[in-house]
Design a protein around this motif. Structure first.
Motif, PDB file in Angstrom:
ATOM      1  N   ARG A 182      -5.923  27.217  35.007  1.00 44.10           N
ATOM      2  CA  ARG A 182      -4.863  26.235  34.398  1.00 44.10           C
ATOM      3  C   ARG A 182      -3.809  26.921  34.834  1.00 44.10           C
ATOM      4  NH1 ARG A 182      -2.089  25.611  29.677  1.00 44.10           N
ATOM      5  NH2 ARG A 182      -1.551  23.568  29.484  1.00 44.10           N
ATOM      6  N   LYS A 214      -4.495  20.363  31.667  1.00 40.02           N
ATOM      7  CA  LYS A 214      -4.226  19.616  30.235  1.00 40.02           C
ATOM      8  C   LYS A 214      -2.707  18.965  30.347  1.00 40.02           C
ATOM      9  CE  LYS A 214      -6.837  22.481  27.070  1.00 40.02           C
ATOM     10  NZ  LYS A 214      -7.018  23.334  25.846  1.00 40.02           N
ATOM     11  N   TRP A 222       0.651  18.309  28.343  1.00 41.10           N
ATOM     12  CA  TRP A 222       1.427  18.588  27.400  1.00 41.10           C
ATOM     13  C   TRP A 222       1.814  17.357  26.495  1.00 41.10           C
ATOM     14  CZ3 TRP A 222       0.947  22.099  23.984  1.00 41.10           C
ATOM     15  CH2 TRP A 222       1.818  22.435  23.050  1.00 41.10           C
ATOM     16  N   HIS A 281      -3.855  17.606  25.293  1.00 42.07           N
ATOM     17  CA  HIS A 281      -3.733  19.255  24.800  1.00 42.07           C
ATOM     18  C   HIS A 281      -3.892  18.954  23.216  1.00 42.07           C
ATOM     19  CE1 HIS A 281      -2.401  23.488  25.719  1.00 42.07           C
ATOM     20  NE2 HIS A 281      -3.191  23.346  24.536  1.00 42.07           N
ATOM     21  N   TRP A 282      -3.117  18.496  22.652  1.00 39.45           N
ATOM     22  CA  TRP A 282      -3.350  18.013  21.147  1.00 39.45           C
ATOM     23  C   TRP A 282      -2.699  16.866  20.764  1.00 39.45           C
ATOM     24  CZ3 TRP A 282      -4.156  21.827  17.523  1.00 39.45           C
ATOM     25  CH2 TRP A 282      -4.019  23.220  17.923  1.00 39.45           C
ATOM     26  N   SER A 341      -8.435  17.391  23.465  1.00 38.11           N
ATOM     27  CA  SER A 341      -8.467  18.636  22.687  1.00 38.11           C
ATOM     28  C   SER A 341      -7.909  18.771  21.420  1.00 38.11           C
ATOM     29  CB  SER A 341      -7.842  19.740  23.547  1.00 38.11           C
ATOM     30  OG  SER A 341      -8.166  19.993  24.848  1.00 38.11           O
TER      31      SER A 341
END
Length: 274
Positions: free
Chosen positions: A51, A71, A73, A104-105, A136
């Motif tokens: 990554r 990923k 962001w 990612h979140w 994730s």
């Protein structure tokens, strides 16, 4: 990787590169590729997952049949930002597509609804920019929203903190009930579990390292693991976890270590954990 458009299964073993930068990450990925493609360690499950690394040329990981993951962001979840963000990542990775792209979140404060960014992620897949999509750090409620948006079959994995001291059983059980793979990050709990007496005893019985025992435990539960290391000896040793098989009694001993110890819980990003 096959030559058609059918995504390969999520590899059981990967190489994490989070927080590694510059020449350090390049060297780690190059070493991982060398070890993963050696004749004695060639099975597809050894695929690395760089990554933000920039190995040269891009054919290096493609020739090694690797599953390359990146990923998105949180700043780039909006419908008009997600695909451009992924294209920027592809340019940095020197490739025209990746195998897996993850959210990612969760979006902080639900600023961008789950349906919007999952829809944009599905569009990125439809454009051929990524072969699989996933999430994730999603709890059960967020997984349900993601499923409602794109369908469980579209969600390849939920990557979550999971190690012997935080076994995340509720999230893992729900994901698996929906056919969503679990990827364990921080499987060694920043190294905290490798000195656990119970794990040391199991390692001694097998003539293995404690890291190998923990990685084998997670893979034996059906999870993918993505340990990170900058040392060749550790990378090589970690790969050997694939050959280690623990007994039911040993698996139960590690199961008993769960104490809900979460090590990654950033304010403003973390959901209400299950």
């Amino acid at each position: 990787m096959s030559n058609d458009n059918t995504p390969s299964p999520i590899p059981a073993f990967g190489l994490g590169t989070f927080r590694l930068k510059g020449q350090v990450v390049i060297d780690s990925v190059k070493t991982g590729l060398e070890l993963a493609t050696a004749p004695s360690t060639r099975p597809r499950s050894t695929a690395t997952k760089p990554r933000w690394a920039r190995p040269s040329p891009k054919a290096a990981w493609r020739a090694a049949s690797c599953c390359v993951t990146t990923k998105i962001w949180t700043d780039n979840y909006a419908k008009d930002k997600l695909v451009p963000s992924l294209k920027e990542s592809l340019a940095k990775l020197r490739t025209d597509h990746v195998d897996l792209t993850l959210i990612h979140w969760p979006s902080p404060g639900n600023a961008v609804p789950v349906a919007e960014f999952m829809g944009a992620l599905a569009e990125a897949k439809a454009q051929g920019l990524t072969r699989r999509i996933g999430v994730s750090n999603f709890n059960i409620a967020l997984m349900k929203e993601a499923i409602a948006a794109v369908g469980a079959a579209q969600i390849a994995t939920n990557q979550v903190e999971l190690h012997p001291y935080l076994q995340n059983r509720k999230v893992a059980e729900f994901a698996q009930s929906q056919g969503i793979h679990i990827t364990s990050y921080m499987t060694l709990a920043y190294g905290k579990v490798i000195n656990d007496p119970a794990i040391e005893a199991i390692a001694k019985a097998h003539g293995a390292t404690t890291a190998q025992v923990v990685l084998a435990w997670a893979m034996q539960l059906g999870y993918a693991v993505i340990p990170s290391s900058t040392k060749r000896a550790n990378l090589e040793g970690n790969l050997k976890a694939r050959q280690l098989r623990l007994s039911d009694a040993e698996m139960a001993q590690i199961a008993a270590l769960d104490r809900g110890e979460r090590l990654t819980d950033p304010a403003g990003l973390s959901p209400a954990w299950d």
